[in-house]
Motif scaffolding. Structure first.
Motif, PDB file in Angstrom:
ATOM      1  N   GLN A  98       0.839  -1.199   0.000  1.00 32.98           N
ATOM      2  CA  GLN A  98       0.000   0.000   0.000  1.00 32.98           C
ATOM      3  C   GLN A  98       0.873   1.248   0.000  1.00 32.98           C
ATOM      4  N   GLN A  99       0.646   2.100  -1.005  1.00 33.50           N
ATOM      5  CA  GLN A  99       1.423   3.325  -1.155  1.00 33.50           C
ATOM      6  C   GLN A  99       0.531   4.520  -0.860  1.00 33.50           C
ATOM      7  N   PRO A 100       0.930   5.379   0.095  1.00 29.90           N
ATOM      8  CA  PRO A 100       0.152   6.599   0.331  1.00 29.90           C
ATOM      9  C   PRO A 100       0.147   7.488  -0.914  1.00 29.90           C
ATOM     10  N   MET A 101      -0.935   8.219  -1.091  1.00 29.44           N
ATOM     11  CA  MET A 101      -1.107   9.071  -2.251  1.00 29.44           C
ATOM     12  C   MET A 101       0.012  10.112  -2.365  1.00 29.44           C
ATOM     13  N   ASP A 102       0.422  10.707  -1.251  1.00 32.02           N
ATOM     14  CA  ASP A 102       1.463  11.740  -1.320  1.00 32.02           C
ATOM     15  C   ASP A 102       2.796  11.158  -1.799  1.00 32.02           C
ATOM     16  N   GLU A 103       3.110   9.928  -1.400  1.00 30.45           N
ATOM     17  CA  GLU A 103       4.351   9.282  -1.867  1.00 30.45           C
ATOM     18  C   GLU A 103       4.301   9.032  -3.373  1.00 30.45           C
ATOM     19  N   PHE A 104       3.131   8.641  -3.868  1.00 28.69           N
ATOM     20  CA  PHE A 104       2.972   8.428  -5.306  1.00 28.69           C
ATOM     21  C   PHE A 104       3.281   9.722  -6.057  1.00 28.69           C
ATOM     22  N   PHE A 105       2.681  10.835  -5.631  1.00 31.67           N
ATOM     23  CA  PHE A 105       2.909  12.096  -6.327  1.00 31.67           C
ATOM     24  C   PHE A 105       4.346  12.587  -6.168  1.00 31.67           C
ATOM     25  N   LEU A 113     -10.948   5.516  -7.562  1.00 31.07           N
ATOM     26  CA  LEU A 113     -10.021   6.587  -7.886  1.00 31.07           C
ATOM     27  C   LEU A 113      -8.734   5.965  -8.418  1.00 31.07           C
ATOM     28  N   ALA A 114      -8.264   6.467  -9.539  1.00 34.61           N
ATOM     29  CA  ALA A 114      -7.010   5.960 -10.107  1.00 34.61           C
ATOM     30  C   ALA A 114      -6.248   7.110 -10.756  1.00 34.61           C
ATOM     31  N   PHE A 115      -4.924   7.023 -10.636  1.00 34.25           N
ATOM     32  CA  PHE A 115      -4.030   7.960 -11.296  1.00 34.25           C
ATOM     33  C   PHE A 115      -3.058   7.157 -12.151  1.00 34.25           C
ATOM     34  N   SER A 116      -2.741   7.684 -13.313  1.00 34.28           N
ATOM     35  CA  SER A 116      -1.731   7.092 -14.172  1.00 34.28           C
ATOM     36  C   SER A 116      -0.894   8.251 -14.701  1.00 34.28           C
ATOM     37  N   ALA A 117       0.404   8.161 -14.535  1.00 37.26           N
ATOM     38  CA  ALA A 117       1.272   9.257 -14.957  1.00 37.26           C
ATOM     39  C   ALA A 117       2.391   8.730 -15.832  1.00 37.26           C
ATOM     40  N   SER A 118       2.813   9.564 -16.775  1.00 34.44           N
ATOM     41  CA  SER A 118       3.921   9.190 -17.647  1.00 34.44           C
ATOM     42  C   SER A 118       4.690  10.432 -18.063  1.00 34.44           C
ATOM     43  N   ARG A 119       5.920  10.194 -18.501  1.00 37.49           N
ATOM     44  CA  ARG A 119       6.747  11.246 -19.104  1.00 37.49           C
ATOM     45  C   ARG A 119       6.916  10.847 -20.554  1.00 37.49           C
ATOM     46  N   ASP A 120       6.077  11.405 -21.397  1.00 37.88           N
ATOM     47  CA  ASP A 120       6.038  11.071 -22.810  1.00 37.88           C
ATOM     48  C   ASP A 120       6.915  12.035 -23.599  1.00 37.88           C
ATOM     49  N   PRO A 121       7.733  11.520 -24.543  1.00 39.28           N
ATOM     50  CA  PRO A 121       8.563  12.403 -25.365  1.00 39.28           C
ATOM     51  C   PRO A 121       7.743  13.434 -26.157  1.00 39.28           C
ATOM     52  N   LEU A 122       6.444  13.171 -26.364  1.00 44.10           N
ATOM     53  CA  LEU A 122       5.593  14.134 -27.066  1.00 44.10           C
ATOM     54  C   LEU A 122       5.353  15.391 -26.222  1.00 44.10           C
ATOM     55  N   PHE A 123       5.535  15.283 -24.908  1.00 43.19           N
ATOM     56  CA  PHE A 123       5.349  16.406 -23.996  1.00 43.19           C
ATOM     57  C   PHE A 123       6.638  16.609 -23.191  1.00 43.19           C
ATOM     58  N   PRO A 124       7.697  17.065 -23.819  1.00 45.20           N
ATOM     59  CA  PRO A 124       8.985  17.161 -23.138  1.00 45.20           C
ATOM     60  C   PRO A 124       8.916  18.078 -21.910  1.00 45.20           C
ATOM     61  N   GLY A 125       9.504  17.596 -20.824  1.00 42.42           N
ATOM     62  CA  GLY A 125       9.566  18.373 -19.593  1.00 42.42           C
ATOM     63  C   GLY A 125       8.293  18.378 -18.778  1.00 42.42           C
ATOM     64  N   LEU A 126       7.273  17.632 -19.206  1.00 44.66           N
ATOM     65  CA  LEU A 126       5.986  17.628 -18.509  1.00 44.66           C
ATOM     66  C   LEU A 126       5.602  16.223 -18.055  1.00 44.66           C
ATOM     67  N   VAL A 127       4.811  16.174 -16.996  1.00 40.42           N
ATOM     68  CA  VAL A 127       4.225  14.927 -16.511  1.00 40.42           C
ATOM     69  C   VAL A 127       2.790  14.885 -17.027  1.00 40.42           C
ATOM     70  N   PHE A 128       2.440  13.816 -17.720  1.00 41.17           N
ATOM     71  CA  PHE A 128       1.077  13.626 -18.228  1.00 41.17           C
ATOM     72  C   PHE A 128       0.331  12.786 -17.194  1.00 41.17           C
ATOM     73  N   LEU A 129      -0.615  13.416 -16.486  1.00 38.55           N
ATOM     74  CA  LEU A 129      -1.367  12.763 -15.412  1.00 38.55           C
ATOM     75  C   LEU A 129      -2.796  12.497 -15.864  1.00 38.55           C
ATOM     76  N   ARG A 130      -3.179  11.217 -15.856  1.00 42.37           N
ATOM     77  CA  ARG A 130      -4.549  10.825 -16.165  1.00 42.37           C
ATOM     78  C   ARG A 130      -5.251  10.488 -14.847  1.00 42.37           C
TER      79      ARG A 130
END
Length: 131
Positions: free
Chosen positions: A50-57, A78-95
């Motif tokens: 179990q991972q606390p939400m703040d640790e995930f972020f 509730l679900a979060f999915s995050a990635s660092r996609d080369p299409l969005f350089p320097g940004l975190v894409f959070l779903r």
């Protein structure tokens, strides 16, 4: 004090303590132009570890390009999915997924996404830690 993060277009993710004072309970809101979705959920993830939400972020701020990370609440509403996609350089894409999957007649699901800087994510994680 709520933890809040917004994308430039105004879509906002807000997390705050449940007014009932239940331990490990948070209210999660996704708001934008003519959109307001809110659920009460848990601050820890489902699964064996179990991972606390703040640790995930906090870990998302360090996410490397080409990698992804997921988080699912114990109640699976509730679900979060995050990635660092080369299409969005320097940004975190959070779903973000919010939903009600109870057995009544009002099941619903909302999916949103935010493009955030690692600094925005780190500041959001620090605010979450205080909730």
């Amino acid at each position: 004090m709520p933890a809040e993060v917004s994308q430039k277009n105004g879509l906002t993710l807000t997390i705050l303590s449940c007014p009932s004072g239940r331990p490990r309970c948070v209210l999660v809101r996704l708001t934008g132009t003519a959109l307001h979705a809110e659920i009460a959920s848990e601050k820890t993830s489902a699964g064996d570890v179990q991972q606390p939400m703040d640790e995930f972020f906090r870990s998302l701020a360090q996410l490397e390009e080409g990698t992804a990370q997921d988080w699912l609440s114990e109640g699976q509403d509730l679900a979060f999915s995050a990635s660092r996609d080369p299409l969005f350089p320097g940004l975190v894409f959070l779903r973000i997924y919010l939903g009600s999957t109870s057995d009544d007649d009002c099941d619903w699901q909302i999916n949103g996404s935010l493009l955030l800087t690692p600094t925005q994510v780190a500041l959001f994680a620090e605010k979450l830690k205080q909730i």
